[in-house]
Design a protein around this motif. Structure first.
Motif, PDB file in Angstrom:
ATOM      1  N   GLU A 108       0.791  -1.270  -0.057  1.00  0.00           N
ATOM      2  CA  GLU A 108       0.020   0.301  -0.102  1.00  0.00           C
ATOM      3  C   GLU A 108       0.927   1.214  -0.179  1.00  0.00           C
ATOM      4  O   GLU A 108       0.186   2.537   0.098  1.00  0.00           O
ATOM      5  CB  GLU A 108      -1.014   0.025   0.931  1.00  0.00           C
ATOM      6  CG  GLU A 108      -2.003  -1.169   1.194  1.00  0.00           C
ATOM      7  CD  GLU A 108      -2.982  -0.889  -0.088  1.00  0.00           C
ATOM      8  OE1 GLU A 108      -3.141   0.344  -0.366  1.00  0.00           O
ATOM      9  OE2 GLU A 108      -3.877  -1.713  -0.281  1.00  0.00           O
ATOM     10  N   GLY A 109       2.129   1.082   0.175  1.00  0.00           N
ATOM     11  CA  GLY A 109       3.139   2.249  -0.155  1.00  0.00           C
ATOM     12  C   GLY A 109       3.685   2.844   0.964  1.00  0.00           C
ATOM     13  O   GLY A 109       4.261   3.873   1.123  1.00  0.00           O
ATOM     14  N   LEU A 110       3.390   2.266   2.334  1.00  0.00           N
ATOM     15  CA  LEU A 110       4.138   2.632   3.756  1.00  0.00           C
ATOM     16  C   LEU A 110       5.634   2.201   3.564  1.00  0.00           C
ATOM     17  O   LEU A 110       5.476   1.022   2.951  1.00  0.00           O
ATOM     18  CB  LEU A 110       3.238   2.236   4.638  1.00  0.00           C
ATOM     19  CG  LEU A 110       1.626   2.979   5.019  1.00  0.00           C
ATOM     20  CD1 LEU A 110       0.979   2.146   5.795  1.00  0.00           C
ATOM     21  CD2 LEU A 110       2.133   4.341   5.117  1.00  0.00           C
ATOM     22  N   SER A 111       6.478   2.824   4.063  1.00  0.00           N
ATOM     23  CA  SER A 111       7.616   2.313   3.928  1.00  0.00           C
ATOM     24  C   SER A 111       8.027   0.841   4.662  1.00  0.00           C
ATOM     25  O   SER A 111       8.996   0.171   4.091  1.00  0.00           O
ATOM     26  CB  SER A 111       8.468   3.354   4.496  1.00  0.00           C
ATOM     27  OG  SER A 111       8.653   3.450   5.831  1.00  0.00           O
ATOM     28  N   HIS A 112       7.284   0.650   5.682  1.00  0.00           N
ATOM     29  CA  HIS A 112       7.408  -0.541   6.395  1.00  0.00           C
ATOM     30  C   HIS A 112       6.408  -0.824   7.407  1.00  0.00           C
ATOM     31  O   HIS A 112       5.540   0.139   7.719  1.00  0.00           O
ATOM     32  CB  HIS A 112       8.823  -0.729   7.071  1.00  0.00           C
ATOM     33  CG  HIS A 112       8.991   0.283   8.156  1.00  0.00           C
ATOM     34  ND1 HIS A 112       9.464   1.475   7.871  1.00  0.00           N
ATOM     35  CD2 HIS A 112       8.954   0.327   9.555  1.00  0.00           C
ATOM     36  CE1 HIS A 112       9.548   2.268   9.021  1.00  0.00           C
ATOM     37  NE2 HIS A 112       9.288   1.348  10.200  1.00  0.00           N
ATOM     38  N   ALA A 113       6.233  -2.126   7.880  1.00  0.00           N
ATOM     39  CA  ALA A 113       5.157  -2.390   8.896  1.00  0.00           C
ATOM     40  C   ALA A 113       5.926  -1.744  10.253  1.00  0.00           C
ATOM     41  O   ALA A 113       7.010  -2.536  10.829  1.00  0.00           O
ATOM     42  CB  ALA A 113       4.724  -3.544   8.958  1.00  0.00           C
ATOM     43  N   GLU A 114       5.553  -0.770  11.081  1.00  0.00           N
ATOM     44  CA  GLU A 114       6.113  -0.209  12.161  1.00  0.00           C
ATOM     45  C   GLU A 114       5.922  -1.350  13.417  1.00  0.00           C
ATOM     46  O   GLU A 114       6.423  -1.613  14.320  1.00  0.00           O
ATOM     47  CB  GLU A 114       5.690   1.040  12.521  1.00  0.00           C
ATOM     48  CG  GLU A 114       6.461   1.452  13.887  1.00  0.00           C
ATOM     49  CD  GLU A 114       7.601   2.058  13.733  1.00  0.00           C
ATOM     50  OE1 GLU A 114       8.661   2.252  14.524  1.00  0.00           O
ATOM     51  OE2 GLU A 114       8.026   2.106  12.573  1.00  0.00           O
TER      52      GLU A 114
ATOM     53  N   GLU B 236     -12.584 -20.498  14.668  1.00  0.00           N
ATOM     54  CA  GLU B 236     -14.134 -20.237  14.481  1.00  0.00           C
ATOM     55  C   GLU B 236     -14.583 -19.578  15.766  1.00  0.00           C
ATOM     56  O   GLU B 236     -14.516 -20.245  16.659  1.00  0.00           O
ATOM     57  CB  GLU B 236     -14.941 -21.392  13.931  1.00  0.00           C
ATOM     58  CG  GLU B 236     -16.211 -20.941  13.773  1.00  0.00           C
ATOM     59  CD  GLU B 236     -16.324 -19.995  12.318  1.00  0.00           C
ATOM     60  OE1 GLU B 236     -17.570 -19.251  12.099  1.00  0.00           O
ATOM     61  OE2 GLU B 236     -15.586 -19.961  11.419  1.00  0.00           O
ATOM     62  N   GLY B 237     -15.238 -18.468  15.486  1.00  0.00           N
ATOM     63  CA  GLY B 237     -15.769 -17.907  16.964  1.00  0.00           C
ATOM     64  C   GLY B 237     -14.862 -16.816  17.519  1.00  0.00           C
ATOM     65  O   GLY B 237     -15.275 -16.122  18.428  1.00  0.00           O
ATOM     66  N   ASP B 238     -13.718 -16.839  17.162  1.00  0.00           N
ATOM     67  CA  ASP B 238     -12.677 -15.919  17.706  1.00  0.00           C
ATOM     68  C   ASP B 238     -13.253 -14.519  17.474  1.00  0.00           C
ATOM     69  O   ASP B 238     -13.633 -14.367  16.338  1.00  0.00           O
ATOM     70  CB  ASP B 238     -11.358 -16.030  17.465  1.00  0.00           C
ATOM     71  CG  ASP B 238     -10.496 -17.251  18.085  1.00  0.00           C
ATOM     72  OD1 ASP B 238     -11.042 -17.744  19.023  1.00  0.00           O
ATOM     73  OD2 ASP B 238      -9.525 -17.509  17.512  1.00  0.00           O
ATOM     74  N   ILE B 239     -12.823 -13.487  18.650  1.00  0.00           N
ATOM     75  CA  ILE B 239     -12.789 -11.938  18.375  1.00  0.00           C
ATOM     76  C   ILE B 239     -11.362 -11.779  18.229  1.00  0.00           C
ATOM     77  O   ILE B 239     -10.445 -12.228  18.994  1.00  0.00           O
ATOM     78  CB  ILE B 239     -13.207 -11.190  19.589  1.00  0.00           C
ATOM     79  CG1 ILE B 239     -14.675 -11.988  19.786  1.00  0.00           C
ATOM     80  CG2 ILE B 239     -13.381  -9.825  19.107  1.00  0.00           C
ATOM     81  CD1 ILE B 239     -15.922 -11.732  18.431  1.00  0.00           C
ATOM     82  N   VAL B 240     -11.197 -10.976  17.176  1.00  0.00           N
ATOM     83  CA  VAL B 240      -9.637 -10.611  16.735  1.00  0.00           C
ATOM     84  C   VAL B 240      -9.260  -9.188  16.914  1.00  0.00           C
ATOM     85  O   VAL B 240      -9.972  -8.455  15.880  1.00  0.00           O
ATOM     86  CB  VAL B 240      -9.079 -11.273  15.644  1.00  0.00           C
ATOM     87  CG1 VAL B 240      -7.728 -11.043  15.358  1.00  0.00           C
ATOM     88  CG2 VAL B 240      -9.562 -12.836  15.496  1.00  0.00           C
ATOM     89  N   VAL B 241      -8.406  -8.594  17.656  1.00  0.00           N
ATOM     90  CA  VAL B 241      -7.988  -7.367  17.520  1.00  0.00           C
ATOM     91  C   VAL B 241      -6.606  -7.173  16.650  1.00  0.00           C
ATOM     92  O   VAL B 241      -5.867  -7.819  16.545  1.00  0.00           O
ATOM     93  CB  VAL B 241      -7.534  -6.899  19.139  1.00  0.00           C
ATOM     94  CG1 VAL B 241      -7.064  -5.388  18.999  1.00  0.00           C
ATOM     95  CG2 VAL B 241      -8.626  -7.045  20.043  1.00  0.00           C
ATOM     96  N   VAL B 242      -6.878  -6.470  15.915  1.00  0.00           N
ATOM     97  CA  VAL B 242      -5.621  -5.974  14.617  1.00  0.00           C
ATOM     98  C   VAL B 242      -5.382  -4.652  14.723  1.00  0.00           C
ATOM     99  O   VAL B 242      -6.053  -3.739  14.488  1.00  0.00           O
ATOM    100  CB  VAL B 242      -6.383  -6.470  13.395  1.00  0.00           C
ATOM    101  CG1 VAL B 242      -5.134  -6.355  12.126  1.00  0.00           C
ATOM    102  CG2 VAL B 242      -6.780  -7.984  13.335  1.00  0.00           C
ATOM    103  N   ASP B 243      -4.132  -4.355  15.157  1.00  0.00           N
ATOM    104  CA  ASP B 243      -3.751  -2.857  15.476  1.00  0.00           C
ATOM    105  C   ASP B 243      -2.406  -2.932  14.583  1.00  0.00           C
ATOM    106  O   ASP B 243      -1.599  -3.794  14.897  1.00  0.00           O
ATOM    107  CB  ASP B 243      -3.294  -3.026  16.756  1.00  0.00           C
ATOM    108  CG  ASP B 243      -2.903  -1.440  17.059  1.00  0.00           C
ATOM    109  OD1 ASP B 243      -2.526  -0.559  16.159  1.00  0.00           O
ATOM    110  OD2 ASP B 243      -2.876  -0.932  18.328  1.00  0.00           O
ATOM    111  N   ILE B 244      -2.336  -1.993  13.535  1.00  0.00           N
ATOM    112  CA  ILE B 244      -1.546  -2.084  12.643  1.00  0.00           C
ATOM    113  C   ILE B 244      -1.061  -0.598  12.271  1.00  0.00           C
ATOM    114  O   ILE B 244      -1.752   0.386  12.398  1.00  0.00           O
ATOM    115  CB  ILE B 244      -1.703  -2.859  11.103  1.00  0.00           C
ATOM    116  CG1 ILE B 244      -3.086  -2.185  10.522  1.00  0.00           C
ATOM    117  CG2 ILE B 244      -1.823  -4.266  11.527  1.00  0.00           C
ATOM    118  CD1 ILE B 244      -3.541  -2.787   9.419  1.00  0.00           C
ATOM    119  N   GLY B 245       0.246  -0.344  11.797  1.00  0.00           N
ATOM    120  CA  GLY B 245       0.791   0.880  11.480  1.00  0.00           C
ATOM    121  C   GLY B 245       1.759   0.861  10.761  1.00  0.00           C
ATOM    122  O   GLY B 245       2.722  -0.017  10.987  1.00  0.00           O
TER     123      GLY B 245
END
Length: 368
Positions: A189-195, A219-228
């Protein structure tokens, strides 16, 4: 950034000098790292060897003190941008004493200056040493329109990664594998890297700073995805969404609806003249009223710019008064230890008439 960089850095230096003057500071000692990058356009990490930009507040040119082995085209550009004289020093030289000999009066130093340098500097000056939080941090906290647009572009790109989450987050994948796919997408997506990449599935979602593990998404999991990740210019993105692997349980759906409303109320509280602690209170009070207050175990947000976490901080009782251009995250969460967690995070900027949301992706509990 499209604006001429020499103008940008000259204006930043002028703002730091003006703020320091108002606070009765005579010299500002800027350490390598984010403060240095903000003022000069170059990070100049020097490890245990002291690199510092000494800024006289009233008269005189800044002085860039740095190890001779760090004298490069980049450091020469940095000095030129702020009109600094370069003073290279060789191993065997007492660089702290060199800095101490060039300053007088009340000295403000970058908060990142390590004790290795701070303690002898304090011993070597007579006017007292204070932290430069109220000088540099305040100037950095108020973003210019070009900076806001950099942050908006970074936010747009990280929103695009979240929009593609169905490609990466699948039942049967380990968190680590999901993290690998997200990392590749961040770069695509054009970001320099995954911090950073946090994939907190099931009970791991109750750890706000989990990271990734070998746990397989079920199946059934709740998943928190925090990225930058940052743009090439250094301006960061940071966005959290919560996903449900299949239809969520009633308990989860109801709690998440409260969380989503708490985050909306906090964003709605953002406007010039408001104490930033009121933004925190807007989210915290709504969660408490629903009986979820004890499950919100961290502050509501942090500033973002060249630093991923920088002032202002959206914390209980914080008295920083919001000004147009301040940019920070709004990210309340709820965490049921050993079971599941949820967090919703957007970057917002204080606008003249309220706020602007830089992240605009779907905020609901997305079912995959």
């Amino acid at each position: 950034m499209s604006t001429d960089t020499s103008d940008i850095h000259a204006r930043r230096l002028m703002a730091v000098r003006a703020r320091a003057h108002d606070l009765g500071v005579d010299h500002v000692v800027v350490y390598s790292g984010e403060d240095m990058s903000y003022l000069t356009g170059e990070r100049m990490d020097s490890h245990e060897r002291l690199t510092a930009l000494v800024v006289p507040v009233a008269d005189g040119e800044p002085l860039l003190v740095l190890p001779a082995l760090e004298l490069t085209a980049a450091t020469r550009r940095a000095a030129e941008r702020v009109g600094a004289t370069i003073h290279p020093w060789a191993d065997g030289t007492d660089a702290v004493a060199l800095v101490a000999g060039t300053v007088s009066g009340r000295i403000a130093v970058s908060t990142a200056l390590p004790a290795l340098h701070l303690v002898p500097l304090q011993d070597g000056v007579d006017g007292g040493v204070v932290l430069a939080s109220e000088v540099i941090d305040h100037v950095r906290a108020v973003k210019t329109p070009p900076e806001v647009e950099e942050l908006a572009e970074a936010a747009r790109r990280i929103d695009s990664v979240h929009a593609r989450m169905g490609e990466f987050l699948c039942v049967g994948h380990s968190e680590a594998r999901v993290g690998e796919l997200i990392t590749a997408a961040i770069e695509q997506e054009g970001l320099s890297h995954a911090e950073f990449v946090i994939v907190g599935s099931g009970p791991n979602g109750a750890d706000p700073h989990h990271g990734v593990s070998d746990r397989v998404v079920l199946e059934g999991d709740i998943v928190v995805v925090d990225i930058g990740g940052p743009l090439a210019s250094g301006y960061h993105s940071d966005c959290t969404r919560t996903y449900s692997m299949g239809e969520p349980r009633t308990e989860v759906a109801e709690a998440y609806a409260v969380l989503e409303e708490a985050q909306r109320l906090a964003r709605e509280a953002v406007r010039p003249g408001v104490a930033i602690g009121e933004v925190d209170a807007a989210a915290r009070d709504h969660l408490a009223a629903a009986g979820l207050g004890e499950l919100f175990i961290h502050r509501t947000g942090h500033g973002i710019g060249l630093g991923l976490h920088e002032p202002p901080f959206v914390a209980p009782g914080a008295d920083t008064v919001l000004e147009e251009g301040m940019t920070f995250s709004v990210e309340p969460g709820i965490y049921r230890a050993g079971r599941w967690g949820a967090r919703l995070e957007d970057i917002v900027v204080v606008a003249a008439d309220g706020r602007r949301d830089l992240n605009t992706g779907e905020r609901g509990l997305r079912v995959l």
